[in-house]
Design a protein around this motif. Structure first.
Motif, short mmCIF file in Angstrom:
data_model
loop_
_atom_site.label_atom_id
_atom_site.label_comp_id
_atom_site.label_asym_id
_atom_site.label_seq_id
_atom_site.Cartn_x
_atom_site.Cartn_y
_atom_site.Cartn_z
N THR A 82 27.14 -49.08 -19.66
CA THR A 82 26.05 -49.69 -19.31
C THR A 82 25.61 -51.01 -19.37
OG1 THR A 82 26.08 -49.06 -21.63
CG2 THR A 82 25.59 -47.21 -20.15
N VAL A 83 24.67 -50.96 -18.62
CA VAL A 83 23.59 -52.90 -19.11
C VAL A 83 22.97 -52.65 -20.39
CG1 VAL A 83 22.54 -53.77 -17.88
CG2 VAL A 83 24.17 -53.32 -16.38
N TYR A 142 21.10 -41.12 -9.28
CA TYR A 142 22.43 -42.23 -8.97
C TYR A 142 22.73 -43.60 -8.89
CZ TYR A 142 18.34 -42.65 -5.92
OH TYR A 142 16.83 -42.92 -5.57
N LYS A 143 23.44 -43.59 -8.70
CA LYS A 143 24.25 -44.69 -8.87
C LYS A 143 23.34 -46.12 -8.03
CE LYS A 143 28.20 -44.66 -11.51
NZ LYS A 143 29.66 -45.80 -11.68
N VAL A 144 22.86 -47.06 -8.21
CA VAL A 144 21.36 -48.01 -7.51
C VAL A 144 22.88 -48.55 -7.02
CG1 VAL A 144 20.22 -48.15 -8.80
CG2 VAL A 144 21.88 -49.77 -9.52
N ALA A 145 22.64 -49.61 -5.67
CA ALA A 145 23.08 -49.74 -4.50
C ALA A 145 23.48 -51.32 -5.41
CB ALA A 145 22.30 -50.47 -3.52
N TRP A 149 21.15 -49.65 -20.20
CA TRP A 149 20.44 -48.69 -18.35
C TRP A 149 22.23 -47.80 -18.12
CZ3 TRP A 149 19.99 -51.99 -13.61
CH2 TRP A 149 19.97 -51.18 -12.75
N ASP A 150 22.66 -46.56 -17.04
CA ASP A 150 23.51 -46.24 -17.35
C ASP A 150 23.63 -46.79 -15.24
OD1 ASP A 150 21.57 -44.70 -15.40
OD2 ASP A 150 22.15 -42.93 -17.00
N THR A 151 23.10 -47.92 -14.98
CA THR A 151 22.76 -48.10 -13.73
C THR A 151 22.68 -47.96 -12.35
OG1 THR A 151 24.77 -48.10 -13.25
CG2 THR A 151 24.71 -50.01 -13.68
N LYS A 152 21.59 -46.33 -12.53
CA LYS A 152 21.68 -45.57 -11.86
C LYS A 152 19.49 -45.12 -11.96
CE LYS A 152 25.15 -42.30 -13.50
NZ LYS A 152 25.04 -41.06 -13.74
N ALA A 153 19.23 -44.40 -11.33
CA ALA A 153 17.64 -44.51 -10.78
C ALA A 153 17.48 -43.36 -11.24
CB ALA A 153 17.17 -44.31 -9.31
N ASN A 172 25.97 -59.39 -16.85
CA ASN A 172 26.11 -59.82 -15.95
C ASN A 172 26.48 -61.05 -15.26
OD1 ASN A 172 23.56 -60.35 -13.76
ND2 ASN A 172 22.24 -61.31 -15.44
N PRO A 173 27.42 -60.42 -13.92
CA PRO A 173 26.95 -59.58 -13.29
C PRO A 173 27.56 -58.44 -13.89
CG PRO A 173 28.05 -61.18 -11.73
CD PRO A 173 27.61 -62.00 -13.44
N VAL A 174 27.43 -57.16 -13.38
CA VAL A 174 28.11 -56.37 -13.05
C VAL A 174 29.19 -56.10 -11.56
CG1 VAL A 174 27.95 -53.41 -13.23
CG2 VAL A 174 26.46 -54.76 -14.23
#
Length: 764
Positions: free
Chosen positions: A694-695, A736-739, A728-732, A685-687
């Motif tokens: 993954t987070v 898809y990857k979140v912005a 969390w793979d930072t996907k919705a 954090n931050p990514v």
């Protein structure tokens, strides 16, 4: 017919290291140095399965192991090509690894390893690498192989015996465009490099038919060591004695104006007139007692490789000026077992026994401790003579108190990292095995696993006797319990676990699993092979592990079994285990059928890490129905598929895997759950841009609800924790990857009485 080592190149550059390093970490020994090489800026040391180097100007130490792309195979030689700025690492199985020192990229050159043509796998060892005129000449146990530095491809293979058959080539050198090769059985053979038909064995001649082991070129002369341990220089074809070593010469090399010769305990240095300018004996090296393996000179410094103490750096002008180069690590790679204390401190031991639980020949190895990123190696000389140390047990109520099990000498007690007591048959309740008809034998006290119960009593398994379950009570008293009523004969002991009821579960070599509880009128039961005896697939039980749901997982040499609840011991007189049946492409299969299981570890999510004798590591879901991971040497940094032990750091989720060739760890997410949410943290954090992992959200309670939303409150991820960490793979919802942006993490316990909110910033 041309005999060529077929060329196959596998690149393992930055992409490999970057991807692997996110999840894996190596814990290798760098003490056993096999060979040395040097460049204009660095000294390189090839160890058993890893490499380290030192920058000559900055003194920076770099290490390289399987996590960085090495193979985990046993290294036999190392060579640095100054002309190409590449380092070549040869292995006993014929694998050649090339490292681009400018970029750090690794290339696996498998042409020798995978070459067929009737070469046995055990005859592909790379003994030496020599460079001349943009080519490497690689000495192998079957012949001589050419490698072209112009395009980094293999060239011809030379079978240079008088009949063209395979023969061990030990070392090569070039003088006056003649290639000289020392062979094991046919003396020194030579071939003219200008001969276009050098691949024909008839083009090779016998330069000297004697028995030689090493050769080099120095001051425009050939210098060689014969099997009578005498060094000669050749005046034309006439050998002239330089020095009688008195012991085998194991390394010879010419470096600028120096000739360096290494034996087990001496390093000789000669000048261009073959006058001896230095002699370094083993007893002159301070604080080590280790044989030499190789030596070289850079400027005015001698570097000496040793078997157990890394590299010794000695000043030629002042032999008392010495430095030991040894990166942090355990004392050996073949770690037999490990133990992790509640605080995260790791202990490792190296003693062992064979498949028949025979510890002979007895091992005289020390004990290692890893804490706060530092290794402490306690030598054997401080262990009161205890041999073959096979297990470590830490007192959970006092981590300064540690017990080490010797499979020959008894039980060691350490306090504050110092051995204080050796419990044996003369000062404790431990007993020696007895050999009928040989009353003078012993003492031989086979102590394997020990384990603490909730009352602070230390339970000990003492093999090959009737009273094989012992206890060292918290008040210092010993007591023994006879379990022979369920045995057909005395048996060797393996691992032991103590459950919540105080029942002791003991794996044995040939009697299955023994269960004992003194609180129920010394009740003892046995789980054995056969449907009517307990349904084990084998009486050779290796591991007994209690999971988070109080199920007993049993690993044997022919498969896996589960006892549905340890509570069954209390109210039943017979215990029957069951196998796990999985659906494999529509067919019902038994999980791990026939596999030799060496260990079972349970993580914070109740998933099972299972080690095997030759098939690597499996990670199964809590019920065994899903295979989450399968790690082997071919798809991970595991240095060996022979798994000795697995332990999990419950705080960090790091899974430590001890193999026959080194230890690595996998950074898992299954940490132990917390009692509350006050210590929740998010990482990274931050990514930042380019991050491919993954987070993690750690410090969770069991079954915590985790919801992740964007700053506007739109839900993008939701999960219920199984242990102390989720990822969390930072996907919705995995699509898809979140912005880029700030994301809110809302966490609540399963009863919703405790809540917390965290944030994580994602930068694309």
């Amino acid at each position: 017919m041309r005999k060529t080592a077929y060329f196959i190149l596998v690149f393992c550059g930055f992409w490999f290291c970057k991807a692997q390093n996110q999840l894996w970490k190596g814990y290798f020994s760098y003490s056993d140095v096999r060979d040395l090489a040097e460049s204009e800026t660095r000294i390189y040391a090839a160890c058993e399965t890893a490499v380290f180097s030192k920058h000559l100007s900055t003194n920076e130490i770099k290490t390289m192991n399987t996590v960085d792309g090495l193979s985990g195979q046993v290294i036999s030689s190392i060579f640095h090509s100054t002309s190409t700025n590449r380092t070549f690492i040869g292995h006993e199985n014929g694998l050649l690894i090339m490292i681009n020192e400018q970029t750090g990229a690794l290339s696996l050159l498998v042409g020798i390893r995978d070459q067929t043509g009737g070469i046995p796998p055990n005859k592909k060892k790379i003994n030496d690498i020599y460079e001349f005129n943009q080519k490497l000449y690689i000495s192998c146990d079957f012949g001589l192989v050419e490698f072209k530095l112009t395009d980094f491809t293999f060239g011809d293979t030379f079978y240079i015996s008088p009949t063209g058959s395979q023969t061990e080539v030990l070392q090569t050198t070039v003088l006056d465009n003649q290639l000289y090769a020392v062979t094991k059985n046919f003396g020194i053979r030579k071939g003219d490099l200008s001969n276009p038909n050098l691949i024909n064995f008839n083009a090779w001649q016998t330069f000297d038919g004697g028995f030689w082991s090493k050769i080099t070129t120095f001051n425009n002369q050939l210098v060689a060591i014969n099997t009578n341990n005498v060094v000669y220089r050749f005046n034309g074809n006439v050998p002239v004695q330089v020095v009688a070593l008195g012991q085998p010469g194991i390394d010879i090399r010419g470096r600028n104006a120096n000739l360096i010769i290494t034996t087990n305990n001496r390093v000789y240095v000669f000048n261009e007139s073959f006058g001896q300018t230095a002699l370094i004996a083993q007893n002159q090296i301070q604080e080590i007692d280790s044989n030499f393996t190789s030596a070289t000179i850079i400027n005015s410094t001698i570097f000496i490789g040793t078997e157990n103490n890394g590299v010794v750096e000695v000043s030629i002008s002042n032999l008392s000026q010495q430095t030991i180069l040894l990166p942090q690590g355990p004392s050996r790679n073949n770690i037999f077992s490990i133990n992790i204390a509640p605080s995260g401190t790791l202990w490792a031991v190296y003693g062992d026994y064979n498949q028949f639980n025979n510890p002979y020949p007895l091992d005289s190895y020390g004990i290692s401790k890893f804490s706060n990123e530092e290794w402490l190696n306690i030598p054997y000389e401080e262990l009161l003579g205890a041999k073959s140390i096979v297990r470590i047990t830490v007192n959970p109520n006092d981590e300064n108190q540690v017990y080490a099990s010797s499979y020959f000498s008894g039980l060691l007690k350490l306090e504050n990292d110092v051995v204080t007591t050796l419990y044996n048959n003369s000062n404790s309740g431990l007993e020696s095995l007895v050999i009928p008809g040989n009353p003078a034998y012993g003492p031989d006290i086979r102590v394997e696993q020990s384990a603490f119960d909730k009352n602070g009593n230390l339970w000990v398994s003492n093999g090959l006797i009737a009273k094989m379950i012992k206890v060292l009570k918290a008040n210092g008293e010993w007591q023994s319990y006879d379990v022979s009523s369920v045995l057909s004969g005395f048996t060797s002991n393996n691992r032991m676990s103590v459950d919540k009821n105080g029942t002791k579960w003991l794996a044995t070599l040939d009697e299955g699993v023994i269960a004992f509880n003194e609180n129920y009128n010394n009740k003892v039961l046995k789980i054995a092979e056969g449907q009517n005896e307990g349904n084990l697939p084998s009486n050779a039980a290796q591991a007994v592990t209690i999971d988070n749901r109080n199920q007993l997982w049993i690993g044997t040499r022919r498969g896996l079994r589960i006892l549905s609840s340890v509570d069954r011991f209390i109210n039943q007189d017979e215990l029957t285990t069951s196998s796990i049946i999985i659906n494999d492409e529509g067919l019902a299969q038994e999980l791990l059928f026939g596999q030799f299981i060496t260990d079972i570890a349970v993580d914070g999510s109740n998933n099972k890490w299972v080690g095997t004798a030759d098939s690597g590591v499996f990670l199964f879901s809590s019920n065994g129905q899903q295979t989450i991971y399968r790690f082997t040497t071919s798809n991970s940094p595991l240095p060996s598929n022979t798994i000795n032990d697995i332990e999990i750091n419950g705080i960090t989720g790091e899974v430590f895997i001890a193999t026959a060739k080194g230890m690595v760890s996998f950074k898992g997410t299954s940490t132990k759950p917390k009692d509350n949410l006050k210590d929740v943290y998010v990482y990274p954090n931050p990514v930042r841009p380019g991050f491919e992992g993954t987070v993690k959200v750690s410090g969770l309670t069991s079954k915590a609800n985790v919801k992740i939303t964007d700053i506007e409150g739109n839900l993008v991820h939701e999960v219920i924790s199984q242990g102390g960490t989720i990822e969390w793979d930072t996907k919705a919802f995995g699509k898809y990857k979140v912005a880029s942006g700030v994301y809110m993490i809302f966490i609540s316990t399963d009863d919703a009485l405790d809540t917390t909110v965290k944030k994580v910033m994602i930068i694309r």
